[in-house]
Design an enzyme around this catalytic site. Structure first.
Site, PDB file in Angstrom:
ATOM      1  N   ASP A   1       0.842  -1.200   0.000  1.00  0.00           N
ATOM      2  CA  ASP A   1       0.000   0.000   0.000  1.00  0.00           C
ATOM      3  C   ASP A   1       0.875   1.247   0.000  1.00  0.00           C
ATOM      4  O   ASP A   1       1.795   1.370   0.824  1.00  0.00           O
ATOM      5  CB  ASP A   1      -0.919   0.000   1.228  1.00  0.00           C
ATOM      6  CG  ASP A   1      -1.893   1.154   1.206  1.00  0.00           C
ATOM      7  OD1 ASP A   1      -2.971   1.005   0.605  1.00  0.00           O
ATOM      8  OD2 ASP A   1      -1.563   2.214   1.778  1.00  0.00           O
TER       9      ASP A   1
ATOM     10  N   HIS B   1      -4.539  14.683  -9.390  1.00  0.00           N
ATOM     11  CA  HIS B   1      -4.751  13.272  -9.740  1.00  0.00           C
ATOM     12  C   HIS B   1      -3.829  12.797 -10.861  1.00  0.00           C
ATOM     13  O   HIS B   1      -3.501  11.606 -10.928  1.00  0.00           O
ATOM     14  CB  HIS B   1      -6.213  13.047 -10.120  1.00  0.00           C
ATOM     15  CG  HIS B   1      -7.144  13.118  -8.949  1.00  0.00           C
ATOM     16  ND1 HIS B   1      -7.308  12.065  -8.067  1.00  0.00           N
ATOM     17  CD2 HIS B   1      -7.937  14.121  -8.493  1.00  0.00           C
ATOM     18  CE1 HIS B   1      -8.176  12.407  -7.123  1.00  0.00           C
ATOM     19  NE2 HIS B   1      -8.571  13.648  -7.356  1.00  0.00           N
TER      20      HIS B   1
ATOM     21  N   ASN C   1      -2.432  12.988  -3.859  1.00  0.00           N
ATOM     22  CA  ASN C   1      -3.489  13.453  -4.770  1.00  0.00           C
ATOM     23  C   ASN C   1      -3.943  14.858  -4.431  1.00  0.00           C
ATOM     24  O   ASN C   1      -4.113  15.711  -5.311  1.00  0.00           O
ATOM     25  CB  ASN C   1      -4.679  12.496  -4.724  1.00  0.00           C
ATOM     26  CG  ASN C   1      -4.595  11.388  -5.766  1.00  0.00           C
ATOM     27  OD1 ASN C   1      -3.934  11.541  -6.783  1.00  0.00           O
ATOM     28  ND2 ASN C   1      -5.259  10.278  -5.508  1.00  0.00           N
TER      29      ASN C   1
ATOM     30  N   ASP D   1      -1.736   9.471 -10.591  1.00  0.00           N
ATOM     31  CA  ASP D   1      -1.692   8.394 -11.577  1.00  0.00           C
ATOM     32  C   ASP D   1      -0.254   8.029 -11.937  1.00  0.00           C
ATOM     33  O   ASP D   1       0.079   6.842 -12.103  1.00  0.00           O
ATOM     34  CB  ASP D   1      -2.446   8.810 -12.848  1.00  0.00           C
ATOM     35  CG  ASP D   1      -3.955   8.865 -12.633  1.00  0.00           C
ATOM     36  OD1 ASP D   1      -4.423   8.364 -11.583  1.00  0.00           O
ATOM     37  OD2 ASP D   1      -4.657   9.393 -13.506  1.00  0.00           O
TER      38      ASP D   1
ATOM     39  N   GLU E   1      -4.789   2.472  -4.197  1.00  0.00           N
ATOM     40  CA  GLU E   1      -3.330   2.523  -4.134  1.00  0.00           C
ATOM     41  C   GLU E   1      -2.732   1.216  -3.605  1.00  0.00           C
ATOM     42  O   GLU E   1      -1.568   1.179  -3.200  1.00  0.00           O
ATOM     43  CB  GLU E   1      -2.881   3.691  -3.255  1.00  0.00           C
ATOM     44  CG  GLU E   1      -3.240   3.567  -1.781  1.00  0.00           C
ATOM     45  CD  GLU E   1      -4.605   4.138  -1.440  1.00  0.00           C
ATOM     46  OE1 GLU E   1      -4.798   4.540  -0.275  1.00  0.00           O
ATOM     47  OE2 GLU E   1      -5.481   4.191  -2.334  1.00  0.00           O
TER      48      GLU E   1
END
Length: 357
Positions: A227, A240, A235, A244, A270
């Site tokens: 994780d 975003h 973010n 990404d 994630e």
């Protein structure tokens, strides 16, 4: 009476010739039936692996060949990725068509004749006596070469007919392209579009397969839950698009540290998950630490932003008491244990590997 004897002898000779021709015709008819049955299996192959099995195993058995091998051009290493650890014996993947071009030149015809070590040695695992080499072309490009080998010097001679072999080469070129397209479609449905690694659906299927293998062969099996630390803050702060980019970079970094035969997938958000077949606690922990260290050591460059990223990892192992339990139940327990270990890694400060064994 004296005239009847030569006539009877000639008739006997003619009957023997006719019998030999009939036997040859029956043998050719049976050979054609065997070819047709295998051709139908090639055309109906449900996967690339099944197609390769028909070529490399069934043809050898049905026609009593001593060896069958196949060389395939794989310039983008697509086949290597598709087959992974399941690459069968007798298959050779080539970076380009240069070696096949030297072998076949511009001819579309099969080559039959005596085995020549300098020319044919790399095509077979053992020394043959005679060989048949089939160039496989698709849309004018040389894409593969199929090789039949025999310890019988008279099995393949230059004057032998090649009609059936030419027919096989034509069918195989179409079947190879079809099988590859099928695999690409399967992969498209089992790949996470953002990161390029496998998706959860693929992982869930693979997990059952690996558990069944581990139980059958009594191999170790490790699971990693991974994780990204503080991903929401990344973010919120950088947007975003940067998020990404972080997901793609992390997915590729994890994949780059795994072994051939390991499985990685994006679990969701994630989170990533990995399966490590035949990895005990120490080896699995070393791999997990290598992943964690690699990600922590590299910043993700996204435009003007340089984003530091760390990852927490939970590690679990398939237990020893697995006899009589369903693979789905074992998979659920393996993942749950890795998830609990991940929770502890987060609770204990993040950017660490915690195992639950």
């Amino acid at each position: 009476m004296d005239d009847a004897a030569p006539l009877e002898a000639e008739n006997q000779h003619l009957r023997q010739q006719l019998q030999a021709l009939l036997q040859e015709a029956r043998a050719n008819e049976e050979k054609m039936r065997r070819f047709e049955r295998l051709e139908h299996r090639l055309i109906g192959a449900a996967s690339l692996q099944e197609l390769l099995q028909v070529l490399l195993q069934d043809y050898r058995q049905v026609f009593a060949l001593d060896e069958v091998s196949l060389a395939l051009v794989d310039g983008e290493q697509e086949l290597a990725r598709l087959l992974g650890a399941a690459q069968p014996a007798g298959l050779r993947l080539l970076p380009d068509a240069a070696a096949l071009q030297r072998l076949h030149g511009e001819t579309d015809l099969p080559q039959l004749g005596a085995f020549k070590p300098a020319r044919h040695g790399e095509l077979f695992a053992q020394v043959m006596a005679s060989v048949a080499l089939l160039p496989i072309r698709r849309h004018g490009r040389l894409i593969a070469s199929l090789h039949f080998g025999s310890l019988d010097a008279l099995r393949y001679t230059p004057d032998a007919g090649t009609q059936l072999l030419q027919r096989l080469a034509g069918i195989l070129s179409v079947c190879l392209e079809s099988a590859l397209n099928q695999e690409r479609l399967k992969l498209a449905g089992l790949t996470d579009a953002l990161t390029g690694v496998h998706n959860r659906r693929y992982f869930e299927h693979r997990c059952l397969v690996e558990i069944a293998q581990a139980r059958r062969h009594r191999h170790a099996l490790a699971c990693l839950f991974l994780d990204i630390d503080g991903f929401k803050a990344i973010n919120d702060r950088h947007g975003h698009a940067t998020g990404d980019m972080v997901l793609r970079t992390v997915g590729q970094s994890i994949q780059g540290q795994l072994r051939a035969g390991d499985t990685i997938a994006r679990w969701g958000g994630e989170e990533f998950v990995a399966l490590l077949p035949q990895a005990g606690l120490q080896q699995a922990r070393e791999i997990a630490e290598r992943i964690r260290g690699r990600i922590a050591a590299q910043a993700v460059e996204a435009g003007a932003a340089s984003v530091a990223v760390t990852i927490s990892i939970g590690l679990s192992l398939l237990g020893q008491d697995i006899a009589g339990r369903e693979p789905a139940q074992l998979a659920q327990g393996l993942l749950a244990a890795a998830d609990r270990a991940l929770y502890r890694a987060k609770h204990e400060g993040r950017n660490r590997v915690v195992s639950e064994v």
